[in-house]
Design a protein around this motif. Structure first.
Motif, PDB file in Angstrom:
ATOM      1  N   PHE A   1     -29.254   9.982  -2.329  1.00 52.21           N
ATOM      2  CA  PHE A   1     -30.122   9.598  -1.221  1.00 52.21           C
ATOM      3  C   PHE A   1     -29.344   8.706  -0.282  1.00 52.21           C
ATOM      4  O   PHE A   1     -28.319   8.122  -0.674  1.00 52.21           O
ATOM      5  N   ASN A   2     -29.809   8.596   0.920  1.00 49.64           N
ATOM      6  CA  ASN A   2     -29.091   7.807   1.918  1.00 49.64           C
ATOM      7  C   ASN A   2     -30.033   7.362   3.030  1.00 49.64           C
ATOM      8  O   ASN A   2     -30.873   8.136   3.480  1.00 49.64           O
ATOM      9  N   VAL A   3     -29.880   6.093   3.420  1.00 47.45           N
ATOM     10  CA  VAL A   3     -30.474   5.645   4.679  1.00 47.45           C
ATOM     11  C   VAL A   3     -29.325   5.637   5.678  1.00 47.45           C
ATOM     12  O   VAL A   3     -28.372   4.872   5.534  1.00 47.45           O
ATOM     13  N   GLY A   4     -29.374   6.562   6.634  1.00 46.62           N
ATOM     14  CA  GLY A   4     -28.228   6.792   7.500  1.00 46.62           C
ATOM     15  C   GLY A   4     -28.305   6.112   8.849  1.00 46.62           C
ATOM     16  O   GLY A   4     -27.278   5.760   9.423  1.00 46.62           O
TER      17      GLY A   4
ATOM     18  N   VAL B   1     -33.581   9.167   6.763  1.00 41.57           N
ATOM     19  CA  VAL B   1     -33.291   9.195   5.331  1.00 41.57           C
ATOM     20  C   VAL B   1     -32.965  10.618   4.885  1.00 41.57           C
ATOM     21  O   VAL B   1     -33.613  11.574   5.319  1.00 41.57           O
ATOM     22  N   ASP B   2     -31.975  10.717   4.042  1.00 43.06           N
ATOM     23  CA  ASP B   2     -31.506  12.004   3.524  1.00 43.06           C
ATOM     24  C   ASP B   2     -31.547  11.954   1.996  1.00 43.06           C
ATOM     25  O   ASP B   2     -31.096  10.975   1.401  1.00 43.06           O
TER      26      ASP B   2
ATOM     27  N   SER C   1     -23.067  11.340   3.068  1.00 45.15           N
ATOM     28  CA  SER C   1     -24.215  10.926   2.252  1.00 45.15           C
ATOM     29  C   SER C   1     -24.230  11.596   0.882  1.00 45.15           C
ATOM     30  O   SER C   1     -24.681  11.002  -0.096  1.00 45.15           O
TER      31      SER C   1
ATOM     32  N   PHE D   1     -21.705   9.746  -2.134  1.00 47.95           N
ATOM     33  CA  PHE D   1     -22.840   9.005  -2.687  1.00 47.95           C
ATOM     34  C   PHE D   1     -22.371   8.037  -3.770  1.00 47.95           C
ATOM     35  O   PHE D   1     -21.532   8.383  -4.584  1.00 47.95           O
TER      36      PHE D   1
ATOM     37  N   ASN E   1     -23.644   0.623   0.801  1.00 50.33           N
ATOM     38  CA  ASN E   1     -24.270   0.989   2.073  1.00 50.33           C
ATOM     39  C   ASN E   1     -24.696  -0.292   2.788  1.00 50.33           C
ATOM     40  O   ASN E   1     -25.523  -1.050   2.271  1.00 50.33           O
TER      41      ASN E   1
ATOM     42  N   TYR F   1     -28.336  -1.108   3.095  1.00 48.31           N
ATOM     43  CA  TYR F   1     -29.021  -1.647   1.915  1.00 48.31           C
ATOM     44  C   TYR F   1     -28.833  -3.165   1.842  1.00 48.31           C
ATOM     45  O   TYR F   1     -29.763  -3.902   1.498  1.00 48.31           O
TER      46      TYR F   1
ATOM     47  N   SER G   1     -25.436   9.112  11.583  1.00 46.87           N
ATOM     48  CA  SER G   1     -26.283  10.294  11.421  1.00 46.87           C
ATOM     49  C   SER G   1     -26.986  10.189  10.087  1.00 46.87           C
ATOM     50  O   SER G   1     -26.593   9.411   9.216  1.00 46.87           O
ATOM     51  N   VAL G   2     -28.028  10.999   9.943  1.00 46.99           N
ATOM     52  CA  VAL G   2     -28.851  10.936   8.731  1.00 46.99           C
ATOM     53  C   VAL G   2     -28.022  11.216   7.481  1.00 46.99           C
ATOM     54  O   VAL G   2     -28.299  10.676   6.413  1.00 46.99           O
TER      55      VAL G   2
ATOM     56  N   SER H   1     -24.796  10.511   6.996  1.00 46.05           N
ATOM     57  CA  SER H   1     -23.618   9.666   6.820  1.00 46.05           C
ATOM     58  C   SER H   1     -24.062   8.301   6.319  1.00 46.05           C
ATOM     59  O   SER H   1     -25.021   7.725   6.835  1.00 46.05           O
ATOM     60  N   ILE H   2     -23.340   7.779   5.341  1.00 49.11           N
ATOM     61  CA  ILE H   2     -23.538   6.378   4.966  1.00 49.11           C
ATOM     62  C   ILE H   2     -23.043   5.557   6.147  1.00 49.11           C
ATOM     63  O   ILE H   2     -21.923   5.770   6.611  1.00 49.11           O
ATOM     64  N   PRO H   3     -23.876   4.645   6.680  1.00 49.96           N
ATOM     65  CA  PRO H   3     -23.431   3.903   7.865  1.00 49.96           C
ATOM     66  C   PRO H   3     -22.164   3.096   7.584  1.00 49.96           C
ATOM     67  O   PRO H   3     -21.990   2.589   6.476  1.00 49.96           O
TER      68      PRO H   3
END
Lengths: 411, 411
Positions: free
Chosen positions: A254-257, A276-277, B221, B225, B229, B232, B264-265, B267-269
């Motif tokens: 999962f990811n908050v992007g 979110v992905d 993402s 994974f 992040n 977070y 982007s949704v 990608s991990i920022p």
């Protein structure tokens, strides 16, 4: 007969004699043709790469590809309402229709330079591999079939489809299999979209994507202090979501992007949002993390509405699905998979099985035997320095392996 | 004399006879004028509101306001290097220069629709109250002074100043009092920027503002994974910060006003950031919440670096001070305050004393007698549904009270 009707998979041919196909005089003839066809393959690959095809803007490339398909002796060459272009190579009858796909779209936005550079045997350009090489490969396959006068039992539908990447959300293949004119006829799918030759994507990683807007009354940071703040609700949701445990296998992520929102440092935001992905090799695990996420959003909102004043309004969250790729899996014992693996091995390669997110997700999710095969050597997909290798021997192998798979599966 | 030089406040006039001012034939003349000026007030308020004036982008509105000031018989009408626009209404001499301020900027970013809607006696638009009503009020005051041919002892500097809101960080008034050409002459300040009529801001709420960037390695993402992040870490910091307890008195507040970041949704920022505002009537309480915040950011970052993999890099947070407003206070016994309270009472209103964060913070922190007065009825400042009430009687009272305060203070 009764059993066969109740379970269409039983109608699928047993694994054909791949060695016989690959060793035949006809296949040797095809191989000779493919070697002679090399320059045209490279020319078409460059021409297609240099027609930009950003998500939702594939039309120019689609029309060019349609014109190419028209030169390949197919019937019913056309463009459907979603933008997919396709044509049928008629079989002798009796086989279940096979759809062979390569996708028209790239990840690159409008304005990206798509001029192809050559370095040795490499072509470099955004999209030159993913999936333009797949499109060019498909044309070579059809030409080789025609040159060596192969016939198949099954009709083969060759498709250049739209919307595989990102927000395209598999819209091309969704249309093809759920709404298009062949939706009830397509019984097997091969997508040419993998990386290395020999790699077989037999599982579709499912994904679910949300944009969640958190809204509240907003207000002055000092004057209205004490009112609910949507950034606090969102932060609580993210913090809790980050603690969710997912299995390493089946791989689940999962990811908050993206996070965004608020007006100014001294205003309580009236709206913030996050993208979110979530993905999983397992439909059950994807459903689990999805449900956990939605419950977390709900509880974070409720907690914020309890923690601070709602006299000017409450926090509300509105999760909107912005992407959904169903999961699915083609079993190891499925004839299409065993046949493909046998072909790969017949070429002296070792099949590798993987899960990914490709056009095959849709047929897999519908129970239609499907897999995604490699388009040959290349790298740096989705990056500006994407490349594909067009050394003649490698290209020939790419075409031959894919041709043999198509022939073996189409019967 | 020596004493008077050592303590300039002693030079300030004793509380003037407010009843005499408000009851005079000249003031009645001003009142009659103000009633007749109503339509122009509303027209100018709408015109100014509909010129966007985001922080640091006040120039268009400033130039329009400058043009308006030029029509009001002031001298030395000009725009200073910081962007403030101003003009002097000459006094008869002998009084300490009074600066009357209303701020040009709003909290709303570029692109916000600032079209004014009317509902009954209400005007609704972002910024229509805060502080555009103050700007319009100031023009009406000058016109009324001119119409009733009031003279004052002190020169009055009327200023439409920049940078009151948010990241503007009081830059307009800081320049005016620390660097501008009148910096040594301004001895009293009245800012028109409060909410309700009769409210007197006599204390400058101190504030500290941060932009905190959280940075990390980023990544795909799905493929990457498990990496840390930054969203977070930021979410954990916000969630914990939202739980901090602050006293209701001395009033102490905090706010997360803006969050942003990510590519982007899927990608991990690699970077996200938030803008945070803390305020207190008490310098000690402000220091406490500030320290708590910084500790929370640190622990949230450390926790994220423990919770997920740092093999590609660690999360780091970088709190940058983007605003710092000094605290300050005008004592209850200061003549400017007693005079203002007397005027409010002369209108049958009850003065209420408050602390806030306004342009007056700067003079207060410098020991210059200052206060911020109300601009009249309105609400929902800093929110998209901000409104101000322009019922004629209420507007007239807003102008009259402010006019009487200016006259009484300017002597």
């Amino acid at each position: 007969m009764f059993l066969a009707m109740a379970c269409p998979a039983a109608q699928a041919p047993a694994v054909p004699d791949v060695a016989r196909i690959v060793g035949s005089a006809q296949f040797r003839e095809a191989k000779a043709f493919i070697r002679g066809d090399h320059e045209r393959f490279v020319r078409e690959l460059i021409a297609l790469t240099e027609i930009p095809a950003p998500p939702f803007k594939e039309e120019r490339r689609a029309r060019a590809y349609l014109a190419m398909l028209e030169q390949h002796g197919l019937t019913d060459v056309e463009r459907d309402e979603e933008g997919n272009v396709m044509g049928v190579r008629r079989g002798t009858g009796g086989g279940p229709m096979l759809a062979v796909l390569a996708h028209l779209d790239t990840v690159f936005p409008e304005g990206t330079s798509v001029k192809v550079r050559r370095e040795g045997t490499r072509l470099l350009a955004p999209g030159v591999g993913d999936d333009t090489r797949g499109l060019a490969l498909m044309l070579s396959i059809i030409r080789a079939m025609n040159a060596a006068t192969f016939t198949t039992r099954a009709d083969i539908l060759f498709v250049g489809n739209v919307g595989e990447e990102g927000e395209g959300d598999l819209r091309g293949v969704k249309y093809l299999l759920r709404k298009g004119k062949y939706k009830d006829r397509i019984k097997q799918v091969i997508a040419i979209d993998g990386g290395e030759q020999g790699s077989i994507t037999r599982g579709g990683v499912g994904s679910k994507r949300y944009r969640v807007a958190f809204k509240g009354p907003g207000g002055h940071s000092y004057g209205a202090f004490g009112l609910v703040n949507p950034a606090y609700a969102m932060a609580a949701a993210i913090a809790r979501f980050s603690d969710v445990q997912v299995p390493a296998s089946p791989k689940t992520t999962f990811n908050v992007g993206v996070v965004t929102g608020g007006t100014s440092v001294n205003s309580i935001p009236s709206a913030v949002s996050m993208d979110v992905d979530m993905r999983s090799e397992s439909c059950a695990e994807l459903a689990k993390v999805d449900a956990a996420f939605l419950a977390i959003v709900k509880s974070a909102v409720a907690d914020e509405n309890r923690a601070r004043s709602t006299r000017e309004g409450r926090i509300e969250a509105d999760p909107t699905v912005i992407g959904e790729r169903p999961c699915g899996e083609t079993p190891m014992e499925a004839p299409i998979l065993k046949t493909t693996a046998a072909v790969v091995q017949a070429f002296g390669l070792k099949p590798s099985y993987g899960f990914s997110s490709t056009d095959s997700n849709i047929p897999m999710s519908m129970g239609i035997p499907a897999l995604t095969i490699g388009r040959g050597p290349g790298g740096r997909s989705h990056s500006p320095d994407e490349w594909t290798d067009v050394a003649p021997a490698g290209v020939a192998q790419s075409v031959e392996v894919a041709l043999a798979i198509v022939l073996a599966v189409a019967g």
